[in-house]
Design a protein around this motif. Structure first.
Motif, PDB file in Angstrom:
ATOM      1  N   ARG A  29      12.212   8.049  19.140  1.00  0.00           N
ATOM      2  CA  ARG A  29      10.829   8.179  18.667  1.00  0.00           C
ATOM      3  C   ARG A  29      10.772   7.744  17.211  1.00  0.00           C
ATOM      4  O   ARG A  29      11.625   8.107  16.412  1.00  0.00           O
ATOM      5  CB  ARG A  29      10.342   9.618  18.793  1.00  0.00           C
ATOM      6  CG  ARG A  29      10.232  10.033  20.237  1.00  0.00           C
ATOM      7  CD  ARG A  29       9.634  11.381  20.398  1.00  0.00           C
ATOM      8  NE  ARG A  29       9.535  11.716  21.812  1.00  0.00           N
ATOM      9  CZ  ARG A  29       9.390  12.933  22.259  1.00  0.00           C
ATOM     10  NH1 ARG A  29       9.299  13.942  21.428  1.00  0.00           N
ATOM     11  NH2 ARG A  29       9.306  13.147  23.556  1.00  0.00           N
ATOM     12  N   MET A  30       9.728   6.968  16.897  1.00  0.00           N
ATOM     13  CA  MET A  30       9.544   6.493  15.529  1.00  0.00           C
ATOM     14  C   MET A  30       8.126   6.793  15.081  1.00  0.00           C
ATOM     15  O   MET A  30       7.203   6.827  15.890  1.00  0.00           O
ATOM     16  CB  MET A  30       9.859   5.005  15.448  1.00  0.00           C
ATOM     17  CG  MET A  30      11.313   4.750  15.774  1.00  0.00           C
ATOM     18  SD  MET A  30      11.904   3.060  15.827  1.00  0.00           S
ATOM     19  CE  MET A  30      10.855   2.117  14.861  1.00  0.00           C
ATOM     20  N   SER A  53       9.844   8.037   9.991  1.00  0.00           N
ATOM     21  CA  SER A  53      10.905   8.847  10.572  1.00  0.00           C
ATOM     22  C   SER A  53      11.351   8.230  11.883  1.00  0.00           C
ATOM     23  O   SER A  53      10.621   7.465  12.511  1.00  0.00           O
ATOM     24  CB  SER A  53      10.451  10.299  10.797  1.00  0.00           C
ATOM     25  OG  SER A  53       9.451  10.349  11.784  1.00  0.00           O
ATOM     26  N   ALA A  54      12.562   8.555  12.251  1.00  0.00           N
ATOM     27  CA  ALA A  54      13.115   8.140  13.543  1.00  0.00           C
ATOM     28  C   ALA A  54      13.919   9.310  14.073  1.00  0.00           C
ATOM     29  O   ALA A  54      14.654   9.964  13.325  1.00  0.00           O
ATOM     30  CB  ALA A  54      13.988   6.901  13.393  1.00  0.00           C
ATOM     31  N   ALA A  55      13.768   9.577  15.361  1.00  0.00           N
ATOM     32  CA  ALA A  55      14.487  10.685  15.985  1.00  0.00           C
ATOM     33  C   ALA A  55      15.067  10.227  17.309  1.00  0.00           C
ATOM     34  O   ALA A  55      14.461   9.432  18.021  1.00  0.00           O
ATOM     35  CB  ALA A  55      13.564  11.882  16.210  1.00  0.00           C
ATOM     36  N   LEU A  56      16.235  10.734  17.620  1.00  0.00           N
ATOM     37  CA  LEU A  56      16.877  10.476  18.897  1.00  0.00           C
ATOM     38  C   LEU A  56      16.983  11.805  19.632  1.00  0.00           C
ATOM     39  O   LEU A  56      17.577  12.757  19.122  1.00  0.00           O
ATOM     40  CB  LEU A  56      18.266   9.870  18.696  1.00  0.00           C
ATOM     41  CG  LEU A  56      19.022   9.479  19.961  1.00  0.00           C
ATOM     42  CD1 LEU A  56      18.270   8.396  20.730  1.00  0.00           C
ATOM     43  CD2 LEU A  56      20.427   9.012  19.613  1.00  0.00           C
ATOM     44  N   THR A  66      19.342  18.127  22.652  1.00  0.00           N
ATOM     45  CA  THR A  66      19.515  18.120  21.211  1.00  0.00           C
ATOM     46  C   THR A  66      18.723  16.964  20.610  1.00  0.00           C
ATOM     47  O   THR A  66      18.254  16.076  21.320  1.00  0.00           O
ATOM     48  CB  THR A  66      21.004  17.999  20.830  1.00  0.00           C
ATOM     49  OG1 THR A  66      21.148  18.200  19.429  1.00  0.00           O
ATOM     50  CG2 THR A  66      21.584  16.651  21.217  1.00  0.00           C
ATOM     51  N   PHE A  67      18.569  16.980  19.286  1.00  0.00           N
ATOM     52  CA  PHE A  67      17.932  15.855  18.606  1.00  0.00           C
ATOM     53  C   PHE A  67      18.557  15.677  17.233  1.00  0.00           C
ATOM     54  O   PHE A  67      19.097  16.618  16.638  1.00  0.00           O
ATOM     55  CB  PHE A  67      16.415  16.062  18.474  1.00  0.00           C
ATOM     56  CG  PHE A  67      16.027  16.995  17.368  1.00  0.00           C
ATOM     57  CD1 PHE A  67      15.759  16.513  16.093  1.00  0.00           C
ATOM     58  CD2 PHE A  67      15.928  18.358  17.586  1.00  0.00           C
ATOM     59  CE1 PHE A  67      15.403  17.376  15.067  1.00  0.00           C
ATOM     60  CE2 PHE A  67      15.570  19.225  16.573  1.00  0.00           C
ATOM     61  CZ  PHE A  67      15.308  18.732  15.310  1.00  0.00           C
ATOM     62  N   ILE A  68      18.487  14.449  16.741  1.00  0.00           N
ATOM     63  CA  ILE A  68      18.822  14.130  15.352  1.00  0.00           C
ATOM     64  C   ILE A  68      17.662  13.306  14.811  1.00  0.00           C
ATOM     65  O   ILE A  68      17.041  12.537  15.546  1.00  0.00           O
ATOM     66  CB  ILE A  68      20.164  13.383  15.215  1.00  0.00           C
ATOM     67  CG1 ILE A  68      20.189  12.132  16.092  1.00  0.00           C
ATOM     68  CG2 ILE A  68      21.320  14.285  15.539  1.00  0.00           C
ATOM     69  CD1 ILE A  68      21.412  11.271  15.884  1.00  0.00           C
ATOM     70  N   GLU A  69      17.355  13.480  13.528  1.00  0.00           N
ATOM     71  CA  GLU A  69      16.195  12.811  12.948  1.00  0.00           C
ATOM     72  C   GLU A  69      16.467  12.457  11.502  1.00  0.00           C
ATOM     73  O   GLU A  69      17.117  13.202  10.775  1.00  0.00           O
ATOM     74  CB  GLU A  69      14.974  13.743  13.017  1.00  0.00           C
ATOM     75  CG  GLU A  69      13.740  13.171  12.362  1.00  0.00           C
ATOM     76  CD  GLU A  69      12.588  14.157  12.282  1.00  0.00           C
ATOM     77  OE1 GLU A  69      11.443  13.689  12.205  1.00  0.00           O
ATOM     78  OE2 GLU A  69      12.820  15.379  12.288  1.00  0.00           O
ATOM     79  N   ALA A  70      15.971  11.314  11.080  1.00  0.00           N
ATOM     80  CA  ALA A  70      15.909  10.932   9.667  1.00  0.00           C
ATOM     81  C   ALA A  70      14.432  10.839   9.310  1.00  0.00           C
ATOM     82  O   ALA A  70      13.658  10.180  10.007  1.00  0.00           O
ATOM     83  CB  ALA A  70      16.606   9.598   9.438  1.00  0.00           C
TER      84      ALA A  70
END
Length: 135
Positions: A29-30, A53-56, A66-70
């Motif tokens: 997701r962006m 932002s970008a998230a996986l 789970t997720f990771i995001e910048a």
């Protein structure tokens, strides 16, 4: 002077363009956006912030993932630049959804124009509990 209207430098508003792409079971997701934030300390002052932002999102099972995001923000003021990294874990049981996450700011300082960007802390943890129901 009408402080409740957009463009008055006292009303916070944000716009975002969201995109999502599935890659196997994972989802990317962006988000690109603009926030216009009124200064809580000075009448008739605002800050315009660009947000990206970008998230996986990675599912382990149908009910656990789970997720990771910048998450980054920048604007025309000298201390607007921020970059946060977030990671979390969430699960569903019945009609309940429980999520926990942690975040750390890796670029920028603790100065924030207002509390609008969740970026003034060096680090944070969060817990969200959601009960789903039908109306």
């Amino acid at each position: 002077y009408m402080p409740a209207y957009l463009g008055s430098d006292a009303t916070d508003v944000s716009f975002a363009l969201l995109a999502s792409r599935h890659a196997g079971t994972a989802t990317l997701r962006m988000n690109l956006g603009l926030a216009i934030v009124g200064n809580p300390r000075e009448l008739g002052s605002q800050d315009d912030i660009y947000i990206a932002s970008a998230a996986l999102l990675i599912p382990f099972t149908d009910d656990l993932g789970t997720f990771i995001e910048a998450y980054g923000a920048d604007g025309y003021k000298e201390r607007d630049d921020k970059l946060l990294l977030r990671a979390g874990l969430g699960g569903t049981t019945g009609c309940w959804r429980i999520e926990t996450h942690g975040a750390v700011r890796v670029v920028g300082d603790g100065w924030d124009f207002g509390p609008a960007f969740d970026a003034s802390e060096d680090w944070s943890v969060g817990l969200t509990v959601t009960h789903r129901f039908r109306l």
